[in-house]
Design an enzyme around this catalytic site. Structure first.
Site, PDB file in Angstrom:
ATOM      1  N   LYS A   9       5.517   2.144  -9.393  1.00 31.85           N
ATOM      2  CA  LYS A   9       4.959   3.698  -8.957  1.00 31.85           C
ATOM      3  C   LYS A   9       4.327   3.388  -7.295  1.00 31.85           C
ATOM      4  O   LYS A   9       5.029   4.159  -6.524  1.00 31.85           O
ATOM      5  CB  LYS A   9       3.746   3.943  -9.571  1.00 31.85           C
ATOM      6  CG  LYS A   9       3.880   4.182 -11.083  1.00 31.85           C
ATOM      7  CD  LYS A   9       2.674   4.596 -12.102  1.00 31.85           C
ATOM      8  CE  LYS A   9       1.545   3.733 -11.799  1.00 31.85           C
ATOM      9  NZ  LYS A   9       1.874   2.271 -12.531  1.00 31.85           N
ATOM     10  N   GLU A  27      -8.139   3.079  -5.333  1.00 30.11           N
ATOM     11  CA  GLU A  27      -7.004   2.128  -4.821  1.00 30.11           C
ATOM     12  C   GLU A  27      -7.819   0.732  -4.834  1.00 30.11           C
ATOM     13  O   GLU A  27      -9.063   0.755  -4.392  1.00 30.11           O
ATOM     14  CB  GLU A  27      -6.567   2.562  -3.909  1.00 30.11           C
ATOM     15  CG  GLU A  27      -5.521   3.563  -3.647  1.00 30.11           C
ATOM     16  CD  GLU A  27      -3.956   2.815  -4.175  1.00 30.11           C
ATOM     17  OE1 GLU A  27      -3.472   2.148  -3.224  1.00 30.11           O
ATOM     18  OE2 GLU A  27      -3.712   2.807  -5.334  1.00 30.11           O
ATOM     19  N   ARG A  28      -7.283  -0.273  -4.776  1.00 22.50           N
ATOM     20  CA  ARG A  28      -7.487  -1.557  -4.498  1.00 22.50           C
ATOM     21  C   ARG A  28      -7.831  -1.826  -2.788  1.00 22.50           C
ATOM     22  O   ARG A  28      -6.797  -1.091  -2.110  1.00 22.50           O
ATOM     23  CB  ARG A  28      -6.831  -2.731  -5.080  1.00 22.50           C
ATOM     24  CG  ARG A  28      -6.656  -2.885  -6.476  1.00 22.50           C
ATOM     25  CD  ARG A  28      -5.903  -3.864  -7.020  1.00 22.50           C
ATOM     26  NE  ARG A  28      -5.738  -3.726  -8.562  1.00 22.50           N
ATOM     27  CZ  ARG A  28      -4.967  -3.094  -9.204  1.00 22.50           C
ATOM     28  NH1 ARG A  28      -4.063  -2.177  -8.648  1.00 22.50           N
ATOM     29  NH2 ARG A  28      -4.823  -2.885 -10.541  1.00 22.50           N
TER      30      ARG A  28
END
Length: 478
Positions: free
Chosen positions: A154, A180-181
């Site tokens: 993705k 998000e990381r």
């Protein structure tokens, strides 16, 4: 300045008692040393008691702590000076550069555009990715979802679209990372700077390690910036959200902490309303368009999950990524039979494009039905007509793969952008059996169809090239 006192702290949910009038809903409160703890009011519980969610960690917050009202809701900076910068939910720059100046601050809570202002014109938004432009064309000013579980590509597909649209898309790109990381955010910032797309891009992050209130509001902040460029600057905006499921998940966490009775599978009872308030602000108006491409994580690859079902209803195009195709090396791993777009109509894309797309789907669907027979009896036991369908389908599957610019360092293949006309010509020629003598390997990871002949002549062919093992994977065929 309205002043209150903390009555209780339960995780990120804080109850505050005020002597006088209560601040309005969505008002930001500050507490702790130098006002470092920010709390947004969500509900009034009585004449003097309010309940809020902390947008920052509540470490050090205790009963009796004084709280001060800012008198305003959460705000985001807007203006040309925010371009090429990276922000958090409070509009503070987090890219180790100077603070942004010369900007206007606006509330992140805005209503969606009215029906009178919305544009009813349907235009195709080209991406340069064959599988999307041919089978799932995107709408300018529409919303497209990238559905898939973990590890099917993705984020890679999102970053490739940023790269491919930077030449033709003369507006602004806004990337919103929800949950998000930190590693992913740093890598994307570095890659966009190296690719030269950062000057027309704004990045916002509500990171995975931050409280749910922060992740829940970062999407609103991104939309406020997008609305400025659409309405004030009269520009088209490409809004990329990764991942919209994390927005729903953050709302679910807040709902649980508030003590609300969960609905099906533990989701918050207000999920559809919260999603509507975010999605309906993404629209094409008389001044410009916000085109949104959203990654949607599918829990356990279950497309009946309520979060996935509710997201489907807002989209003009649904791009489903298949784990099976990814395991076979067919990248981008788009499932052509599950993916759909309302733009794929002869009145919008033209009769030729529509007819070709339907023929491709029909060929691939017939191949899916023949797979079980081939697995049991072998390809020699089916008719010649069905064999030709299988050969066409496998060549189409491989032709719809494409090397990406964003994965060059991993694949060693130079990224390709393919125009819609080239993609349609290639599919048309494969369906017409023009390249019947070429092995299917020649169609794997190429751009235009003309590269198939060059690739085939550059390597020795098998004498039995057309009759390759049909049940093998594309990865082995490469």
């Amino acid at each position: 300045m309205i002043q209150g006192v903390v009555a209780s702290v339960r995780g990120t949910i804080v109850d505050i008692i005020f002597d006088g009038d209560l601040p309005f809903i969505h008002t930001i409160l500050q507490a702790g040393r130098e006002g470092a703890i920010h709390i947004e009011i969500l509900a009034h519980l009585g004449l003097h008691r309010a309940r809020g969610v902390a947008l920052t960690p509540t470490r050090g917050l205790a009963r009796g702590t004084k709280v001060y009202s800012t008198g305003s809701p959460l705000q985001a900076p807007v203006g040309k000076n925010i371009l090429s910068r990276m922000f958090n939910v409070f509009g503070q720059a987090i890219d180790h550069q100077d603070e942004v100046t010369g900007v206007e601050w606006r509330s992140v809570h805005n209503p969606p555009p009215t029906l009178v202002r919305r544009s009813a014109k349907s235009e195709v938004f080209a991406t340069g990715i064959k599988a999307i432009d041919v089978l799932v064309p995107l709408e300018r000013g529409g919303k497209a979802g990238l559905f898939g579980g973990a590890g099917v590509g993705k984020t890679v597909l999102l970053t490739e679209m940023i790269n491919n649209t930077r030449g033709r898309h003369h507006g602004v790109s806004i990337f919103c990372g929800i949950g998000e990381r930190c590693r992913e955010g740093e890598e994307l910032y570095r890659d966009m700077r190296q690719a030269g797309v950062l000057p027309n891009t704004v990045l916002l992050y509500g990171q995975m390690d931050e409280p749910p209130g922060c992740r829940f509001r970062i999407g609103n902040a991104a939309l406020t910036m997008a609305e400025y460029f659409r309405d004030d600057e009269r520009q088209d905006v490409l809004l990329l959200i990764d991942n919209i499921f994390r927005f729903i998940q953050a709302g679910s966490e807040i709902s649980a902490l508030l003590g609300q009775i969960p609905s099906r599978l533990g989701y918050q009872p207000t999920m559809s309303t919260e999603l509507y308030e975010l999605q309906e602000r993404i629209a094409s108006t008389d001044t410009g368009a916000i085109t949104s491409i959203q990654a949607v994580y599918v829990p356990a690859d279950d497309f009946t999950d309520p979060a996935v079902v509710h997201t489907f209803s807002h989209l003009s195009a649904s791009i489903v990524l298949s784990r099976k195709r990814a395991s076979e090396g067919l990248f981008p791993a788009i499932d052509p039979l599950q993916s759909s777009s309302k733009m794929l109509s002869p009145n919008i894309v033209g009769k030729r494009h529509y007819t070709l797309a339907q023929e491709i789907r029909k060929t691939l669907a017939e191949y899916e039905e023949l797979k079980d027979i081939i697995a049991m009896l072998g390809i020699e036991e089916i008719s010649q007509e069905n064999r030709n369908i299988v050969y066409r389908a496998r060549k189409l599957e491989r032709f719809l793969t494409q090397p990406f610019v964003t994965t060059e360092q991993f694949s060693g293949l130079k990224g390709k952008m393919v125009s819609l006309e080239e993609a349609l010509d290639g599919c048309e020629q494969i369906l017409a059996d023009k390249y019947q003598d070429l092995p299917e390997n020649a169609f794997y990871m190429i751009g235009a169809i003309s590269e198939a002949e060059n690739k085939s002549s550059a390597r020795p062919r098998d004498d039995d090239g057309q009759k390759e093992k049909v049940d093998g994977s594309a990865g082995n065929a490469s």
